[in-house]
Write a protein that holds these residues in place. Structure first.
Motif, PDB file in Angstrom:
ATOM      1  N   SER A 446       0.805  -1.221   0.000  1.00 27.99           N
ATOM      2  CA  SER A 446       0.000   0.000   0.000  1.00 27.99           C
ATOM      3  C   SER A 446       0.838   1.270   0.000  1.00 27.99           C
ATOM      4  N   ALA A 447       2.003   1.233   0.623  1.00 24.76           N
ATOM      5  CA  ALA A 447       2.821   2.448   0.724  1.00 24.76           C
ATOM      6  C   ALA A 447       4.266   2.069   0.926  1.00 24.76           C
ATOM      7  N   VAL A 448       5.156   2.956   0.476  1.00 29.30           N
ATOM      8  CA  VAL A 448       6.597   2.798   0.679  1.00 29.30           C
ATOM      9  C   VAL A 448       7.115   4.090   1.302  1.00 29.30           C
ATOM     10  N   ILE A 449       7.836   3.960   2.432  1.00 33.53           N
ATOM     11  CA  ILE A 449       8.481   5.113   3.055  1.00 33.53           C
ATOM     12  C   ILE A 449       9.964   5.042   2.720  1.00 33.53           C
ATOM     13  N   ARG A 450      10.475   6.070   2.040  1.00 33.39           N
ATOM     14  CA  ARG A 450      11.878   6.087   1.617  1.00 33.39           C
ATOM     15  C   ARG A 450      12.506   7.418   2.037  1.00 33.39           C
ATOM     16  N   ASN A 451      13.509   7.322   2.912  1.00 40.18           N
ATOM     17  CA  ASN A 451      14.192   8.531   3.409  1.00 40.18           C
ATOM     18  C   ASN A 451      13.218   9.543   4.006  1.00 40.18           C
ATOM     19  N   GLY A 452      12.193   9.014   4.695  1.00 43.01           N
ATOM     20  CA  GLY A 452      11.232   9.889   5.351  1.00 43.01           C
ATOM     21  C   GLY A 452      10.113  10.374   4.457  1.00 43.01           C
ATOM     22  N   ASP A 453      10.157  10.046   3.169  1.00 44.76           N
ATOM     23  CA  ASP A 453       9.136  10.504   2.233  1.00 44.76           C
ATOM     24  C   ASP A 453       8.206   9.347   1.844  1.00 44.76           C
ATOM     25  N   LEU A 454       6.944   9.684   1.603  1.00 45.93           N
ATOM     26  CA  LEU A 454       5.977   8.694   1.166  1.00 45.93           C
ATOM     27  C   LEU A 454       6.068   8.511  -0.353  1.00 45.93           C
ATOM     28  N   VAL A 455       6.288   7.261  -0.776  1.00 44.78           N
ATOM     29  CA  VAL A 455       6.348   6.930  -2.209  1.00 44.78           C
ATOM     30  C   VAL A 455       5.112   6.105  -2.554  1.00 44.78           C
ATOM     31  N   THR A 456       4.354   6.581  -3.530  1.00 46.05           N
ATOM     32  CA  THR A 456       3.182   5.819  -3.974  1.00 46.05           C
ATOM     33  C   THR A 456       3.643   4.654  -4.840  1.00 46.05           C
ATOM     34  N   PRO A 457       3.397   3.426  -4.408  1.00 42.89           N
ATOM     35  CA  PRO A 457       3.939   2.273  -5.150  1.00 42.89           C
ATOM     36  C   PRO A 457       3.173   1.974  -6.432  1.00 42.89           C
ATOM     37  N   HIS A 458       3.908   1.535  -7.448  1.00 40.19           N
ATOM     38  CA  HIS A 458       3.323   1.031  -8.679  1.00 40.19           C
ATOM     39  C   HIS A 458       4.209  -0.103  -9.173  1.00 40.19           C
ATOM     40  N   GLY A 459       3.857  -0.702 -10.271  1.00 37.36           N
ATOM     41  CA  GLY A 459       4.568  -1.888 -10.741  1.00 37.36           C
ATOM     42  C   GLY A 459       6.041  -1.688 -10.985  1.00 37.36           C
ATOM     43  N   GLU A 460       6.438  -0.464 -11.429  1.00 33.35           N
ATOM     44  CA  GLU A 460       7.833  -0.209 -11.759  1.00 33.35           C
ATOM     45  C   GLU A 460       8.676   0.206 -10.540  1.00 33.35           C
ATOM     46  N   THR A 461       8.028   0.406  -9.382  1.00 36.26           N
ATOM     47  CA  THR A 461       8.762   0.832  -8.174  1.00 36.26           C
ATOM     48  C   THR A 461       9.763  -0.242  -7.767  1.00 36.26           C
ATOM     49  N   VAL A 462      11.028   0.159  -7.620  1.00 40.74           N
ATOM     50  CA  VAL A 462      12.094  -0.772  -7.227  1.00 40.74           C
ATOM     51  C   VAL A 462      12.322  -0.654  -5.715  1.00 40.74           C
ATOM     52  N   ILE A 463      12.354  -1.783  -5.031  1.00 41.89           N
ATOM     53  CA  ILE A 463      12.572  -1.799  -3.588  1.00 41.89           C
ATOM     54  C   ILE A 463      14.046  -1.554  -3.302  1.00 41.89           C
ATOM     55  N   LYS A 464      14.330  -0.640  -2.381  1.00 41.80           N
ATOM     56  CA  LYS A 464      15.699  -0.272  -2.060  1.00 41.80           C
ATOM     57  C   LYS A 464      15.990  -0.534  -0.580  1.00 41.80           C
ATOM     58  N   PRO A 465      17.282  -0.727  -0.218  1.00 40.43           N
ATOM     59  CA  PRO A 465      17.629  -0.908   1.199  1.00 40.43           C
ATOM     60  C   PRO A 465      17.189   0.310   2.014  1.00 40.43           C
ATOM     61  N   GLY A 466      16.632   0.060   3.189  1.00 44.17           N
ATOM     62  CA  GLY A 466      16.159   1.148   4.030  1.00 44.17           C
ATOM     63  C   GLY A 466      14.705   1.497   3.827  1.00 44.17           C
ATOM     64  N   ASP A 467      14.091   0.950   2.769  1.00 38.31           N
ATOM     65  CA  ASP A 467      12.667   1.206   2.550  1.00 38.31           C
ATOM     66  C   ASP A 467      11.841   0.573   3.660  1.00 38.31           C
ATOM     67  N   ILE A 468      10.726   1.203   3.975  1.00 43.08           N
ATOM     68  CA  ILE A 468       9.748   0.629   4.894  1.00 43.08           C
ATOM     69  C   ILE A 468       8.457   0.439   4.114  1.00 43.08           C
ATOM     70  N   LEU A 469       8.028  -0.821   4.004  1.00 37.91           N
ATOM     71  CA  LEU A 469       6.838  -1.157   3.233  1.00 37.91           C
ATOM     72  C   LEU A 469       5.647  -1.354   4.164  1.00 37.91           C
ATOM     73  N   TYR A 470       4.495  -0.867   3.741  1.00 36.84           N
ATOM     74  CA  TYR A 470       3.251  -1.120   4.453  1.00 36.84           C
ATOM     75  C   TYR A 470       2.376  -1.972   3.542  1.00 36.84           C
ATOM     76  N   ILE A 471       2.064  -3.179   4.031  1.00 38.02           N
ATOM     77  CA  ILE A 471       1.478  -4.207   3.183  1.00 38.02           C
ATOM     78  C   ILE A 471       0.117  -4.624   3.739  1.00 38.02           C
ATOM     79  N   LEU A 472      -0.902  -4.537   2.916  1.00 41.72           N
ATOM     80  CA  LEU A 472      -2.230  -5.024   3.267  1.00 41.72           C
ATOM     81  C   LEU A 472      -2.286  -6.509   2.934  1.00 41.72           C
ATOM     82  N   VAL A 473      -2.627  -7.326   3.943  1.00 40.42           N
ATOM     83  CA  VAL A 473      -2.547  -8.770   3.758  1.00 40.42           C
ATOM     84  C   VAL A 473      -3.648  -9.461   4.559  1.00 40.42           C
TER      85      VAL A 473
END
Length: 494
Positions: A446-473
């Motif tokens: 649902s959301a990616v937090i990267r360096n304190g900023d909210l990143v809206t995820p889509h198919g092309e979003t690449v996961i990077k070290p330090g990312d915090i993912l919020y996952i609906l499951v």
């Protein structure tokens, strides 16, 4: 019966004390002084011998509030502790919690015997009361500090498990002082019962609490933290009723609960963190109210108490650390730091109320001296822990809380949760685009937090070290999702 005026006055004072306590934590950081010292000073200032706003001289009530507060603080500390960190330092932590407390008691007993001219049993009672490292002080002082993980984990595990030894020794010496027919063999058997039963029941009740929290379907999410806290109080009381160590059981139960997958886990953690702070403020203020500054600041108490505190800090604690942790993976610098970080706090002061409530001679002397020793330890050691770690080269990686406010929720009726997942460079998912992840059908990032900023995820979003993912499951998929997300890069070639 209290009049309405008295009730209003009491509520006003409680509100002011809590506000002052919260503001005190802000000033303590700037002043470099542990918050517990300022809480104690607030109590002393407001008490009978200070400004007189809150006349208080009830050691029974202070003891009750202190024990309940310690249960809450230990429960919160255990919830926040990772089992992997505790497991790695279990041997030195348990050694410090038992042999270390015993060695500290012996050294302080000899010093107290000659400094205060008390009997040997009274000297050992002094040593037992101040022998343990305090969980409330350790958790508060180490929180947010970038000290090496093995050292901070050792101190936290030691402080969480050494209370049974201190309580056992304190009550044993009180019994020897007040009951002439006391049996040493029975006392030793009681110690092993307290430790063994406390560990077993704490583990069992932790499993029961975890199962109950996940299976019960409550109408309000706000009830889950209360439900968890109720198990902490139940764990303490059941163990206390059968003569086992309630404080040890609470810490073990919290470790079990905190390291399992829970419904509303985030809410439970946040509630207990705030409640633990409130109980810490209340406990130290109440203990401060119990002190009469005119007695505490007498020349005799200041000189002799300061001498005993110096022996405890510079002699007893180092002896305990160096003799109880041989060949356990610590170098000399690390042992010096562990010696310096043996903070005293609420537990010794609460234990010092036991001689007062059990009719021990010189009980007021015990309380005044212990209170002075705790203040000295907190001021000297507590305010310099970060400085010592830095000078000894024992700082770990900087601990930075992610600067976001996205709330984690459990959608109980919908049988789904939003979980948080922190990414590091060793994980297989690192460097992959979201569209390439083989996620189950009932999972949505649902959301990616990267360096304190909210990143809206889509198919092309690449996961990077330090990312915090919020996952609906979906709840039934959580375990499978965690196995997938935690898969290491090395495992890819297997």
């Amino acid at each position: 019966m209290l009049s309405s005026i008295n009730i209003d006055y009491f509520i006003l004072l409680m509100a002011l004390l809590l506000i002052i306590g919260v503001l005190t934590t802000k000033f303590s950081t700037r002043l470099g002084v542990p918050a517990l010292v300022l809480f104690l000073l607030v109590g002393m200032t407001m008490g009978s011998d200070g400004l007189g706003f809150i006349p208080f001289n009830n050691p029974y009530l202070a003891q009750l509030i202190g024990i309940i507060a310690l249960v809450v603080i230990l429960f919160e500390g255990g919830l926040q502790t990772k089992w992997s960190a505790v497991k790695a330092v279990a041997k030195p932590s348990l050694s410090l919690a038992t042999i270390g407390v015993l060695l500290t008691t012996i050294v302080v007993a000899v010093a107290a015997k000659f400094i205060f001219g008390v009997s040997w049993l009274e000297g050992f009672l002094f040593g037992a009361i101040v022998g343990s490292t305090d969980a409330a002080a350790i958790f508060a002082v180490l929180k947010g500090q970038n000290i090496k993980n093995n050292l901070s984990a050792t101190l936290e595990a030691e402080s969480g498990t050494n209370d049974p030894m201190a309580v056992f020794l304190t009550l044993s010496f009180i019994q020897l002082l007040t009951i002439s027919e006391s049996s040493y063999i029975m006392l030793i058997g009681s110690f092993f019962w307290q430790m063994g039963a406390g560990l077993a029941l704490g583990y069992g009740l932790g499993l029961l609490a975890s199962y109950a929290i996940n299976k019960i379907n409550l109408d309000s999410s706000g009830l889950y933290p209360i439900f968890a806290l109720a198990f902490a109080l139940l764990t303490y009381s059941l163990n206390d009723l059968i003569g086992a160590s309630g404080l040890l059981a609470v810490y073990v139960a919290a470790l079990v609960i905190g390291n399992r997958d829970l419904t509303y886990k985030h809410s439970i953690f946040r509630f207990n963190e705030g409640f633990a702070w409130m109980m810490q403020i209340l406990m130290f203020v109440i203990l401060g109210l119990l002190v009469f500054p005119a007695q505490l600041l007498s020349f005799d108490i200041i000189v002799k108490g300061f001498l005993l505190a110096l022996i405890l800090i510079f002699v007893a604690r180092p002896i305990a650390v160096f003799l109880s942790t041989p060949r356990m993976g610590f170098n000399t610098r690390e042992k010096i730091f562990l010696s310096w970080a043996g903070l005293k706090g609420a537990v010794p002061i609460v234990l010092a109320t036991f001689p007062m409530t059990m009719g021990v001679e010189n009980s007021q002397l015990f309380f005044n001296v212990v209170f002075f020793v705790v203040l000295t330890s907190a001021l000297i050691q507590g305010s310099t822990i970060s400085y010592f770690a830095e000078k000894l080269g024992l700082n770990g990686p900087e601990k930075v809380e992610p600067p976001h406010t996205l709330e984690l929720v459990s959608i109980g009726k919908a049988n789904a949760e939003i979980i948080e997942f922190a990414v590091n460079e060793n994980m297989k998912v690192t460097g992959q685009a979201l569209k390439d992840l083989e996620l189950p059908n009932d999972v949505l990032i649902s959301a990616v937090i990267r360096n304190g900023d909210l990143v809206t995820p889509h198919g092309e979003t690449v996961i990077k070290p330090g990312d915090i993912l919020y996952i609906l499951v979906a709840k039934q998929t959580i375990k499978a999702l965690k196995r997938l997300m935690n898969e290491k890069k090395e495992e890819q070639s297997l």
